[in-house]
Design a protein around this motif. Structure first.
Motif, PDB file in Angstrom:
ATOM      1  N   PHE A  37      -8.408 -17.493  26.966  1.00  0.00           N
ATOM      2  CA  PHE A  37      -7.740 -17.476  28.260  1.00  0.00           C
ATOM      3  C   PHE A  37      -8.817 -17.529  29.350  1.00  0.00           C
ATOM      4  CE2 PHE A  37      -5.061 -15.317  25.179  1.00  0.00           C
ATOM      5  CZ  PHE A  37      -3.892 -16.049  25.297  1.00  0.00           C
ATOM      6  N   ASP A  38      -8.690 -18.522  30.208  1.00  0.00           N
ATOM      7  CA  ASP A  38      -9.772 -18.800  31.158  1.00  0.00           C
ATOM      8  C   ASP A  38      -9.476 -18.231  32.534  1.00  0.00           C
ATOM      9  OD1 ASP A  38     -12.024 -19.778  32.317  1.00  0.00           O
ATOM     10  OD2 ASP A  38     -11.345 -21.858  32.413  1.00  0.00           O
ATOM     11  N   LEU A  39     -10.282 -17.240  32.919  1.00  0.00           N
ATOM     12  CA  LEU A  39     -10.189 -16.696  34.276  1.00  0.00           C
ATOM     13  C   LEU A  39     -11.201 -17.354  35.203  1.00  0.00           C
ATOM     14  CD1 LEU A  39      -9.919 -12.850  33.543  1.00  0.00           C
ATOM     15  CD2 LEU A  39      -8.149 -14.281  34.590  1.00  0.00           C
ATOM     16  N   GLU A  40     -12.049 -18.208  34.650  1.00  0.00           N
ATOM     17  CA  GLU A  40     -13.139 -18.773  35.445  1.00  0.00           C
ATOM     18  C   GLU A  40     -12.727 -20.093  36.117  1.00  0.00           C
ATOM     19  OE1 GLU A  40     -16.515 -20.463  33.544  1.00  0.00           O
ATOM     20  OE2 GLU A  40     -17.943 -19.743  35.034  1.00  0.00           O
ATOM     21  N   ASP A  41     -13.231 -21.196  35.637  1.00  0.00           N
ATOM     22  CA  ASP A  41     -13.068 -22.469  36.350  1.00  0.00           C
ATOM     23  C   ASP A  41     -11.619 -22.938  36.476  1.00  0.00           C
ATOM     24  OD1 ASP A  41     -15.778 -22.502  36.611  1.00  0.00           O
ATOM     25  OD2 ASP A  41     -16.140 -23.911  34.970  1.00  0.00           O
ATOM     26  N   SER A  46      -7.941 -18.140  45.018  1.00  0.00           N
ATOM     27  CA  SER A  46      -6.790 -17.429  45.587  1.00  0.00           C
ATOM     28  C   SER A  46      -5.846 -16.892  44.511  1.00  0.00           C
ATOM     29  CB  SER A  46      -6.011 -18.368  46.514  1.00  0.00           C
ATOM     30  OG  SER A  46      -5.559 -19.500  45.785  1.00  0.00           O
ATOM     31  N   GLU A  47      -6.008 -17.360  43.266  1.00  0.00           N
ATOM     32  CA  GLU A  47      -5.094 -16.965  42.180  1.00  0.00           C
ATOM     33  C   GLU A  47      -5.731 -16.010  41.180  1.00  0.00           C
ATOM     34  OE1 GLU A  47      -1.911 -17.832  42.216  1.00  0.00           O
ATOM     35  OE2 GLU A  47      -2.314 -18.846  44.124  1.00  0.00           O
ATOM     36  N   LYS A  48      -6.951 -15.588  41.423  1.00  0.00           N
ATOM     37  CA  LYS A  48      -7.657 -14.751  40.441  1.00  0.00           C
ATOM     38  C   LYS A  48      -6.922 -13.431  40.181  1.00  0.00           C
ATOM     39  CE  LYS A  48     -11.537 -17.314  40.119  1.00  0.00           C
ATOM     40  NZ  LYS A  48     -11.950 -18.037  38.898  1.00  0.00           N
ATOM     41  N   ASP A  49      -6.484 -12.747  41.233  1.00  0.00           N
ATOM     42  CA  ASP A  49      -5.818 -11.458  41.055  1.00  0.00           C
ATOM     43  C   ASP A  49      -4.521 -11.626  40.262  1.00  0.00           C
ATOM     44  OD1 ASP A  49      -7.805 -10.177  42.446  1.00  0.00           O
ATOM     45  OD2 ASP A  49      -6.719 -10.159  44.365  1.00  0.00           O
ATOM     46  N   CYS A  72      -9.493 -14.290  23.204  1.00  0.00           N
ATOM     47  CA  CYS A  72     -10.763 -14.212  23.936  1.00  0.00           C
ATOM     48  C   CYS A  72     -10.463 -14.501  25.405  1.00  0.00           C
ATOM     49  CB  CYS A  72     -11.738 -15.257  23.369  1.00  0.00           C
ATOM     50  SG  CYS A  72     -13.337 -15.342  24.193  1.00  0.00           S
ATOM     51  N   VAL A  73     -11.245 -13.937  26.298  1.00  0.00           N
ATOM     52  CA  VAL A  73     -11.067 -14.209  27.729  1.00  0.00           C
ATOM     53  C   VAL A  73     -12.398 -14.658  28.313  1.00  0.00           C
ATOM     54  CG1 VAL A  73     -10.381 -13.301  29.974  1.00  0.00           C
ATOM     55  CG2 VAL A  73      -9.287 -12.424  27.896  1.00  0.00           C
ATOM     56  N   ARG A  74     -12.379 -15.850  28.924  1.00  0.00           N
ATOM     57  CA  ARG A  74     -13.591 -16.276  29.646  1.00  0.00           C
ATOM     58  C   ARG A  74     -13.536 -15.683  31.042  1.00  0.00           C
ATOM     59  NH1 ARG A  74     -15.938 -22.333  30.843  1.00  0.00           N
ATOM     60  NH2 ARG A  74     -14.130 -22.492  32.231  1.00  0.00           N
ATOM     61  N   ILE A  75     -14.486 -14.808  31.320  1.00  0.00           N
ATOM     62  CA  ILE A  75     -14.528 -14.135  32.620  1.00  0.00           C
ATOM     63  C   ILE A  75     -15.377 -14.951  33.595  1.00  0.00           C
ATOM     64  CG2 ILE A  75     -14.211 -11.864  31.583  1.00  0.00           C
ATOM     65  CD1 ILE A  75     -17.226 -11.418  31.880  1.00  0.00           C
ATOM     66  N   ASN A  76     -15.317 -14.547  34.860  1.00  0.00           N
ATOM     67  CA  ASN A  76     -16.199 -15.156  35.857  1.00  0.00           C
ATOM     68  C   ASN A  76     -17.605 -14.571  35.713  1.00  0.00           C
ATOM     69  OD1 ASN A  76     -14.489 -16.887  37.931  1.00  0.00           O
ATOM     70  ND2 ASN A  76     -13.237 -15.131  37.311  1.00  0.00           N
ATOM     71  N   GLY A  77     -18.583 -15.302  36.193  1.00  0.00           N
ATOM     72  CA  GLY A  77     -19.979 -14.953  35.980  1.00  0.00           C
ATOM     73  C   GLY A  77     -20.444 -13.729  36.749  1.00  0.00           C
ATOM     74  N   LEU A  78     -21.629 -13.276  36.383  1.00  0.00           N
ATOM     75  CA  LEU A  78     -22.232 -12.105  37.016  1.00  0.00           C
ATOM     76  C   LEU A  78     -22.428 -12.276  38.513  1.00  0.00           C
ATOM     77  CD1 LEU A  78     -24.808 -11.397  34.268  1.00  0.00           C
ATOM     78  CD2 LEU A  78     -23.754  -9.540  35.541  1.00  0.00           C
ATOM     79  N   ASP A  79     -22.614 -13.492  38.943  1.00  0.00           N
ATOM     80  CA  ASP A  79     -22.925 -13.750  40.349  1.00  0.00           C
ATOM     81  C   ASP A  79     -21.673 -13.863  41.204  1.00  0.00           C
ATOM     82  OD1 ASP A  79     -22.097 -16.035  39.099  1.00  0.00           O
ATOM     83  OD2 ASP A  79     -23.489 -17.372  40.171  1.00  0.00           O
ATOM     84  N   THR A  80     -20.531 -13.458  40.667  1.00  0.00           N
ATOM     85  CA  THR A  80     -19.288 -13.556  41.429  1.00  0.00           C
ATOM     86  C   THR A  80     -18.718 -12.168  41.707  1.00  0.00           C
ATOM     87  OG1 THR A  80     -17.746 -13.590  39.549  1.00  0.00           O
ATOM     88  CG2 THR A  80     -18.784 -15.680  40.166  1.00  0.00           C
ATOM     89  N   ASP A  86     -12.669  -8.704  36.186  1.00  0.00           N
ATOM     90  CA  ASP A  86     -12.282  -9.464  34.987  1.00  0.00           C
ATOM     91  C   ASP A  86     -12.498  -8.633  33.723  1.00  0.00           C
ATOM     92  OD1 ASP A  86     -11.713 -11.561  36.631  1.00  0.00           O
ATOM     93  OD2 ASP A  86     -13.360 -12.854  35.953  1.00  0.00           O
ATOM     94  N   ILE A  87     -13.618  -7.927  33.666  1.00  0.00           N
ATOM     95  CA  ILE A  87     -13.904  -7.095  32.488  1.00  0.00           C
ATOM     96  C   ILE A  87     -12.843  -6.006  32.344  1.00  0.00           C
ATOM     97  CG2 ILE A  87     -15.554  -5.485  31.467  1.00  0.00           C
ATOM     98  CD1 ILE A  87     -17.760  -7.116  32.912  1.00  0.00           C
TER      99      ILE A  87
END
Length: 300
Positions: A37-41, A46-49, A72-80, A86-87
């Motif tokens: 499940f992709d939370l990143e790209d 505006s839809e992340k929450d 599995c969940v792809r989270i957004n990167g450390l720099d975001t 996400d974690i």
């Protein structure tokens, strides 16, 4: 859907945008080894929450593990700004695994694990989520060995093709020759650390033969599987992985010969004119296990 022990190898990991509720249920029918499940790209800023809330609600409702599917969940990167949220969502959703994108240093993993421990404790989780690491930059590829051994939660590594190519300032070539160094390097890292190794996505979902050709090539390099963006690509991977009846019969004969040699106390034995030792037998046992997964007659 709390603790999931794999009984079959990972061959395909299906991307599912985390903000698309209809795909959460539909994806089960395609029987991927892992749904990512992709939370990143795939999700707009505006839809992340909303995507996180949907992830928590549906993963607590659908028991994917009961169908033999790992989550599995792809989270957004450390720099975001989304990284920690996400974690927390992954823990509350009781996912099996987190995919960390754009990893470059051991500290990236340490930060991830520290937050996972924090939220696992806060939510009284009785198991530890696993980690899949994606390398998508020149620095990440060069540091891959040290990064991939930074935590015993890490079970696999993957190559992210698009960002890696941009970082190299390279150009996409017809047979993806520009990825050869990274592919071979990650296979060495994965084999050295006994981790799964996954390849980049194949973007042209209508080009079945092109996908098969690329998958056969990366499999010959040593990759375990491929991240996929269309359910049809799961079928194509299975076609490549499924043993032939002749391969299965050969494996079964060697297994029988091996068991007989064990009874006689022999470490090496003669099979069809060739001396065979344990590593060769183990490869044939893998074929038998794969045949079981595909319900092939004789393996069950």
């Amino acid at each position: 859907m709390v603790k999931f022990d794999r009984v079959k190898p990972r061959k395909h990991m299906l991307f599912v945008p985390a903000d698309r509720p209809s795909l959460y249920r539909d994806s089960v029918f395609y029987k991927p080894d892992t749904i990512m499940f992709d939370l990143e790209d795939a999700v707009a800023y505006s839809e992340k929450d909303a995507a996180r809330m949907l992830l928590i609600e549906i993963l607590n409702d659908i028991d994917y593990n009961a169908s033999g599917i790992e989550t599995c969940v792809r989270i957004n990167g450390l720099d975001t700004e989304f990284f920690e949220k996400d974690i927390e969502a992954c823990i509350k959703a009781k996912a099996n695994m987190i995919r960390l994108p754009k990893a470059e240093t051991v500290d990236d993993v340490n930060q991830l694990v520290a937050l996972m421990e924090k939220y696992e404790k806060e939510n009284n989780l009785d198991y530890k989520l696993k980690i899949f690491i994606a390398f998508e930059s020149a620095l990440g590829i060069l540091n891959a060995f040290e990064v991939a051994k930074a935590s015993d939660r890490i079970v696999g590594i993957a190559l992210g093709g698009m960002d890696y190519l941009l970082d190299l300032k390279g150009s996409r070539l017809p047979n993806r020759e520009e990825l050869l160094y990274a592919r071979q390097h990650l296979v060495h890292v994965g084999r050295a650390l006994k981790l799964d190794v996954f390849d980049v996505v194949y973007g042209n979902t209508s080009d079945d033969q092109g996908f098969i050709n690329e998958f056969k090539f990366i499999k010959s390099l040593g990759f375990d599987g491929k991240s996929v963006i269309h359910p049809n690509q799961i079928r194509l991977i299975n076609e490549v992985y499924k043993p032939t009846q002749e391969q299965l019969e050969y494996a079964l004969e060697m297994k029988e010969a091996f068991e007989e040699s064990v009874k006689l106390g022999k470490g090496v034995f003669l099979f069809k004119g060739n001396m065979v030792d344990k590593p060769v037998v183990e490869k044939q046992l893998e074929i038998i296990e794969l045949a079981k997964e595909f319900d092939m007659e004789g393996a069950l």
